[in-house]
Design a protein around this motif. Structure first.
Motif, PDB file in Angstrom:
ATOM      1  N   THR A  40       0.854  -1.195   0.000  1.00  0.00           N
ATOM      2  CA  THR A  40       0.000   0.000   0.000  1.00  0.00           C
ATOM      3  C   THR A  40       0.885   1.238   0.000  1.00  0.00           C
ATOM      4  OG1 THR A  40      -0.105   0.063   2.428  1.00  0.00           O
ATOM      5  CG2 THR A  40      -1.799  -1.238   1.272  1.00  0.00           C
ATOM      6  N   PHE A  41       0.237   2.354  -0.258  1.00  0.00           N
ATOM      7  CA  PHE A  41       0.952   3.619  -0.330  1.00  0.00           C
ATOM      8  C   PHE A  41       0.286   4.655   0.555  1.00  0.00           C
ATOM      9  CE2 PHE A  41       1.835   1.342  -4.197  1.00  0.00           C
ATOM     10  CZ  PHE A  41       3.173   1.598  -4.468  1.00  0.00           C
ATOM     11  N   LYS A  42       1.035   5.644   0.927  1.00  0.00           N
ATOM     12  CA  LYS A  42       0.474   6.776   1.665  1.00  0.00           C
ATOM     13  C   LYS A  42       1.001   8.062   1.047  1.00  0.00           C
ATOM     14  CE  LYS A  42       4.149   7.062   5.130  1.00  0.00           C
ATOM     15  NZ  LYS A  42       4.466   7.105   6.584  1.00  0.00           N
ATOM     16  N   LYS A  43       0.292   9.132   1.293  1.00  0.00           N
ATOM     17  CA  LYS A  43       0.738  10.442   0.825  1.00  0.00           C
ATOM     18  C   LYS A  43       1.494  11.142   1.942  1.00  0.00           C
ATOM     19  CE  LYS A  43      -2.618  11.387  -2.820  1.00  0.00           C
ATOM     20  NZ  LYS A  43      -3.625  12.357  -3.323  1.00  0.00           N
ATOM     21  N   GLU A  44       2.611  11.722   1.547  1.00  0.00           N
ATOM     22  CA  GLU A  44       3.458  12.375   2.541  1.00  0.00           C
ATOM     23  C   GLU A  44       3.851  13.755   2.044  1.00  0.00           C
ATOM     24  OE1 GLU A  44       7.872  11.399   3.561  1.00  0.00           O
ATOM     25  OE2 GLU A  44       6.605  10.058   4.780  1.00  0.00           O
ATOM     26  N   LYS A  45       3.745  14.729   2.903  1.00  0.00           N
ATOM     27  CA  LYS A  45       4.097  16.093   2.539  1.00  0.00           C
ATOM     28  C   LYS A  45       5.608  16.284   2.646  1.00  0.00           C
ATOM     29  CE  LYS A  45       2.916  20.922   3.652  1.00  0.00           C
ATOM     30  NZ  LYS A  45       2.171  21.789   4.598  1.00  0.00           N
ATOM     31  N   ARG A  46       6.199  16.737   1.569  1.00  0.00           N
ATOM     32  CA  ARG A  46       7.630  16.982   1.562  1.00  0.00           C
ATOM     33  C   ARG A  46       7.892  18.437   1.184  1.00  0.00           C
ATOM     34  NH1 ARG A  46      10.076  11.508  -1.318  1.00  0.00           N
ATOM     35  NH2 ARG A  46       9.509  10.067   0.383  1.00  0.00           N
ATOM     36  N   CYS A  47       8.738  19.085   1.961  1.00  0.00           N
ATOM     37  CA  CYS A  47       8.995  20.511   1.740  1.00  0.00           C
ATOM     38  C   CYS A  47      10.492  20.774   1.583  1.00  0.00           C
ATOM     39  CB  CYS A  47       8.463  21.335   2.921  1.00  0.00           C
ATOM     40  SG  CYS A  47       6.661  21.216   3.139  1.00  0.00           S
ATOM     41  N   SER A  48      10.785  21.795   0.829  1.00  0.00           N
ATOM     42  CA  SER A  48      12.162  22.259   0.679  1.00  0.00           C
ATOM     43  C   SER A  48      12.173  23.783   0.791  1.00  0.00           C
ATOM     44  CB  SER A  48      12.749  21.820  -0.664  1.00  0.00           C
ATOM     45  OG  SER A  48      11.979  22.338  -1.730  1.00  0.00           O
ATOM     46  N   THR A  49      13.284  24.305   1.264  1.00  0.00           N
ATOM     47  CA  THR A  49      13.395  25.744   1.481  1.00  0.00           C
ATOM     48  C   THR A  49      13.526  26.479   0.150  1.00  0.00           C
ATOM     49  OG1 THR A  49      14.507  25.348   3.593  1.00  0.00           O
ATOM     50  CG2 THR A  49      14.707  27.551   2.652  1.00  0.00           C
ATOM     51  N   LYS A  50      12.791  27.545  -0.012  1.00  0.00           N
ATOM     52  CA  LYS A  50      12.930  28.419  -1.179  1.00  0.00           C
ATOM     53  C   LYS A  50      13.893  29.547  -0.827  1.00  0.00           C
ATOM     54  CE  LYS A  50       8.698  29.677  -1.783  1.00  0.00           C
ATOM     55  NZ  LYS A  50       7.518  30.350  -2.409  1.00  0.00           N
ATOM     56  N   TYR A  51      14.604  29.992  -1.845  1.00  0.00           N
ATOM     57  CA  TYR A  51      15.558  31.073  -1.636  1.00  0.00           C
ATOM     58  C   TYR A  51      15.282  32.207  -2.625  1.00  0.00           C
ATOM     59  CZ  TYR A  51      18.186  27.785   1.240  1.00  0.00           C
ATOM     60  OH  TYR A  51      18.554  26.903   2.210  1.00  0.00           O
ATOM     61  N   LYS A  52      15.623  33.392  -2.216  1.00  0.00           N
ATOM     62  CA  LYS A  52      15.541  34.538  -3.111  1.00  0.00           C
ATOM     63  C   LYS A  52      16.873  35.268  -3.103  1.00  0.00           C
ATOM     64  CE  LYS A  52      13.644  37.753   0.333  1.00  0.00           C
ATOM     65  NZ  LYS A  52      12.522  38.678   0.658  1.00  0.00           N
ATOM     66  N   ASP A  53      17.153  35.955  -4.209  1.00  0.00           N
ATOM     67  CA  ASP A  53      18.398  36.722  -4.317  1.00  0.00           C
ATOM     68  C   ASP A  53      18.183  38.122  -3.760  1.00  0.00           C
ATOM     69  OD1 ASP A  53      19.859  34.685  -5.489  1.00  0.00           O
ATOM     70  OD2 ASP A  53      19.207  35.216  -7.504  1.00  0.00           O
ATOM     71  N   VAL A  54      19.014  38.473  -2.791  1.00  0.00           N
ATOM     72  CA  VAL A  54      18.962  39.807  -2.191  1.00  0.00           C
ATOM     73  C   VAL A  54      20.220  40.567  -2.629  1.00  0.00           C
ATOM     74  CG1 VAL A  54      18.945  41.131  -0.053  1.00  0.00           C
ATOM     75  CG2 VAL A  54      17.638  38.997  -0.224  1.00  0.00           C
ATOM     76  N   PRO A  55      20.051  41.712  -3.271  1.00  0.00           N
ATOM     77  CA  PRO A  55      21.221  42.446  -3.765  1.00  0.00           C
ATOM     78  C   PRO A  55      22.090  42.990  -2.643  1.00  0.00           C
ATOM     79  CG  PRO A  55      19.232  43.748  -4.046  1.00  0.00           C
ATOM     80  CD  PRO A  55      18.783  42.397  -3.587  1.00  0.00           C
ATOM     81  N   VAL A  56      23.401  42.928  -2.881  1.00  0.00           N
ATOM     82  CA  VAL A  56      24.377  43.526  -1.972  1.00  0.00           C
ATOM     83  C   VAL A  56      24.998  44.712  -2.708  1.00  0.00           C
ATOM     84  CG1 VAL A  56      26.511  43.183  -0.681  1.00  0.00           C
ATOM     85  CG2 VAL A  56      24.856  41.306  -0.887  1.00  0.00           C
ATOM     86  N   TYR A  57      24.873  45.885  -2.120  1.00  0.00           N
ATOM     87  CA  TYR A  57      25.334  47.103  -2.787  1.00  0.00           C
ATOM     88  C   TYR A  57      26.780  47.439  -2.396  1.00  0.00           C
ATOM     89  CZ  TYR A  57      20.608  47.970  -4.388  1.00  0.00           C
ATOM     90  OH  TYR A  57      19.398  47.854  -5.014  1.00  0.00           O
ATOM     91  N   GLY A  58      27.459  48.083  -3.332  1.00  0.00           N
ATOM     92  CA  GLY A  58      28.824  48.522  -3.083  1.00  0.00           C
ATOM     93  C   GLY A  58      29.075  49.867  -3.738  1.00  0.00           C
ATOM     94  N   ASP A  59      30.207  50.461  -3.418  1.00  0.00           N
ATOM     95  CA  ASP A  59      30.577  51.760  -3.990  1.00  0.00           C
ATOM     96  C   ASP A  59      31.249  51.546  -5.344  1.00  0.00           C
ATOM     97  OD1 ASP A  59      29.657  53.499  -2.011  1.00  0.00           O
ATOM     98  OD2 ASP A  59      31.438  53.178  -0.780  1.00  0.00           O
ATOM     99  N   LYS A  60      30.634  52.060  -6.407  1.00  0.00           N
ATOM    100  CA  LYS A  60      31.215  51.999  -7.748  1.00  0.00           C
ATOM    101  C   LYS A  60      31.779  53.386  -8.059  1.00  0.00           C
ATOM    102  CE  LYS A  60      31.676  49.513 -11.614  1.00  0.00           C
ATOM    103  NZ  LYS A  60      30.503  49.055 -12.383  1.00  0.00           N
TER     104      LYS A  60
END
Length: 210
Positions: free
Chosen positions: A93-113
């Protein structure tokens, strides 16, 4: 089915394009003219506009302007992405299982140009000499202010090309130009008729002239 047909259409289009690029036809061409060109590249030492991150700015830069710009990105956790998976329980038999993974977003890092001016060597101009089959190929005369002073110039390389300009005999509106070694260029007179392979898409296959 829609995406299947779209994918199939794209694949067929790529195959057709590659076929057209590599397919060629043999044509007769008449040599219209010979052109040689000799070029001397000249660099000059003068103030030039450049930019870099301020911690990498050269020590002799002047008139610097500072701006905040994106220098890199950091990946930061931004919630989770979850799906329901079908897991075998081991007893048929089978069962349903919730599986999660972390999402990531890109956050800009500013510098002096920094934008600045700095005295550096760089391409300034080309000096050219050109002619035809009846003129002996010679390098152009070069008059420069040599040295390491501000405004001084120096040679930065020489190049030469020997080009044949051709017209298709049966299609006079079709023109082709190919560059060859000086010996091969000289061996073919103006007005000569030669065979040449021309791609269906993309121009002449210059190495097939004969």
């Amino acid at each position: 089915k829609k995406w299947y047909y779209i994918g199939g259409g794209i694949a067929a289009g790529v195959v057709l394009l590659l076929t057209l690029v590599f397919m060629s036809r043999s044509v007769e061409v008449k040599i219209d003219s010979h052109v040689w060109e000799k070029t001397v590249k000249i660099e000059a030492f003068k103030a030039r506009a450049q930019s870099s991150w301020c911690d990498q700015m050269p020590f002799d830069a002047t008139f610097a302007i500072h701006k905040q710009e994106v220098r890199s990105y950091n990946k930061v956790a931004d919630g989770e992405s979850c799906t329901m998976a079908r897991v075998d329980k081991g007893n048929g038999t089978f069962k349903k299982e919730k599986r999660c993974s972390t999402k990531y977003k890109d956050v800009p890092v500013y510098g002096d140009k920094c934008y600045y001016r700095v005295n550096r060597w760089g391409h300034e101009r080309d000096i050219k000499a050109t002619g035809g089959l009846s003129q002996p190929p010679v390098w152009p005369q070069v008059f420069i202010r040599a040295g390491n002073c501000l405004g001084c110039e120096r040679e930065a390389g020489r190049s030469e090309t020997y080009t044949l300009n051709m017209t298709e005999v049966k299609k006079p509106d079709k023109k082709h130009s190919c560059s060859y070694s000086e010996a091969q260029w000289r061996s073919i007179p103006d007005g000569a008729v030669k065979k040449l392979k021309v791609r269906i898409v993309g121009g002449a296959k210059c190495d097939t002239l004969g």
